[in-house]
Motif scaffolding. Structure first.
Motif, PDB file in Angstrom:
ATOM      1  N   GLN A  32     -30.780   4.303  32.657  1.00  0.00           N
ATOM      2  CA  GLN A  32     -31.059   4.339  34.092  1.00  0.00           C
ATOM      3  C   GLN A  32     -32.468   3.826  34.408  1.00  0.00           C
ATOM      4  O   GLN A  32     -32.947   3.974  35.535  1.00  0.00           O
ATOM      5  CB  GLN A  32     -30.917   5.765  34.645  1.00  0.00           C
ATOM      6  N   GLU A  33     -33.150   3.255  33.391  1.00  0.00           N
ATOM      7  CA  GLU A  33     -34.489   2.680  33.530  1.00  0.00           C
ATOM      8  C   GLU A  33     -35.580   3.716  33.833  1.00  0.00           C
ATOM      9  O   GLU A  33     -36.591   3.397  34.437  1.00  0.00           O
ATOM     10  CB  GLU A  33     -34.519   1.571  34.600  1.00  0.00           C
ATOM     11  N   THR A  34     -35.391   4.969  33.432  1.00  0.00           N
ATOM     12  CA  THR A  34     -36.447   5.971  33.541  1.00  0.00           C
ATOM     13  C   THR A  34     -37.053   6.179  32.161  1.00  0.00           C
ATOM     14  O   THR A  34     -36.368   6.029  31.146  1.00  0.00           O
ATOM     15  CB  THR A  34     -35.896   7.326  34.063  1.00  0.00           C
ATOM     16  N   VAL A  35     -38.336   6.495  32.125  1.00  0.00           N
ATOM     17  CA  VAL A  35     -39.025   6.737  30.855  1.00  0.00           C
ATOM     18  C   VAL A  35     -39.353   8.218  30.788  1.00  0.00           C
ATOM     19  O   VAL A  35     -39.916   8.781  31.726  1.00  0.00           O
ATOM     20  CB  VAL A  35     -40.311   5.890  30.753  1.00  0.00           C
ATOM     21  N   LYS A  42     -32.374  12.495  20.457  1.00  0.00           N
ATOM     22  CA  LYS A  42     -30.994  12.021  20.439  1.00  0.00           C
ATOM     23  C   LYS A  42     -30.527  11.383  21.743  1.00  0.00           C
ATOM     24  O   LYS A  42     -29.381  10.974  21.834  1.00  0.00           O
ATOM     25  CB  LYS A  42     -30.063  13.186  20.097  1.00  0.00           C
ATOM     26  N   LYS A  43     -31.410  11.296  22.743  1.00  0.00           N
ATOM     27  CA  LYS A  43     -31.003  10.676  24.006  1.00  0.00           C
ATOM     28  C   LYS A  43     -30.729   9.202  23.784  1.00  0.00           C
ATOM     29  O   LYS A  43     -31.353   8.559  22.954  1.00  0.00           O
ATOM     30  CB  LYS A  43     -32.102  10.818  25.060  1.00  0.00           C
ATOM     31  N   SER A  44     -29.786   8.671  24.571  1.00  0.00           N
ATOM     32  CA  SER A  44     -29.488   7.253  24.430  1.00  0.00           C
ATOM     33  C   SER A  44     -30.540   6.434  25.155  1.00  0.00           C
ATOM     34  O   SER A  44     -31.101   6.866  26.161  1.00  0.00           O
ATOM     35  CB  SER A  44     -28.097   6.945  24.991  1.00  0.00           C
ATOM     36  N   GLY A  45     -30.826   5.286  24.605  1.00  0.00           N
ATOM     37  CA  GLY A  45     -31.803   4.398  25.212  1.00  0.00           C
ATOM     38  C   GLY A  45     -32.770   3.864  24.177  1.00  0.00           C
ATOM     39  O   GLY A  45     -32.698   4.170  22.994  1.00  0.00           O
TER      40      GLY A  45
END
Length: 88
Positions: A32-35, A42-45
Motif C-alpha cells: 500500500q506504499e506505506t513505510v 513477516k509483513k509482506s513488502g
C-alpha cells in the motif's frame, strides 16, 4: 550427530555489518506504499534491516540508504516515527 541450525544473517543499512536477523529491526514498505516498522519480520513488502540504535538510523538516513533500499521517499515525520519505534 545433531544437525546445527543455520542462523540467517542480514546486513544493517546503517553500519553495513552482517548480523543475525533477530538482532536487527526490519523496516518495510508495504504494497500500500506505506513505510513502517515490522516487529514480526513477516509483513509482506520490500524490507530493509537496521540495528536498533540511533547511530545506525542516522547513517542510513544521511546516506539516503533507507530511501534506496525501500525505493521510496522518506519524510521527516516518518524519520521521527522510526526513531520512536526504535526506542521501544
Amino acid at each position: 550427530m545433531p544437525k546445527v541450525k543455520k542462523v540467517p544473517l542480514r546486513m544493517c543499512i546503517g553500519c553495513q555489518e552482517m548480523k543475525p536477523k533477530r538482532e536487527l529491526t526490519r523496516v518495510v514498505r508495504t504494497p500500500q506504499e506505506t513505510v513502517e516498522i515490522d516487529p514480526t519480520g513477516k509483513k509482506s513488502g520490500r524490507g530493509a534491516y537496521i540495528c536498533p540504535n540511533d547511530e545506525c538510523l542516522q547513517k542510513a538516513i544521511k546516506g539516503k540508504r533507507l530511501e534506496k533500499s525501500l525505493d521510496c521517499k522518506i519524510s521527516p515525520e516518518l524519520v521521527e516515527a522510526l526513531k520512536q519505534g526504535m526506542m521501544k
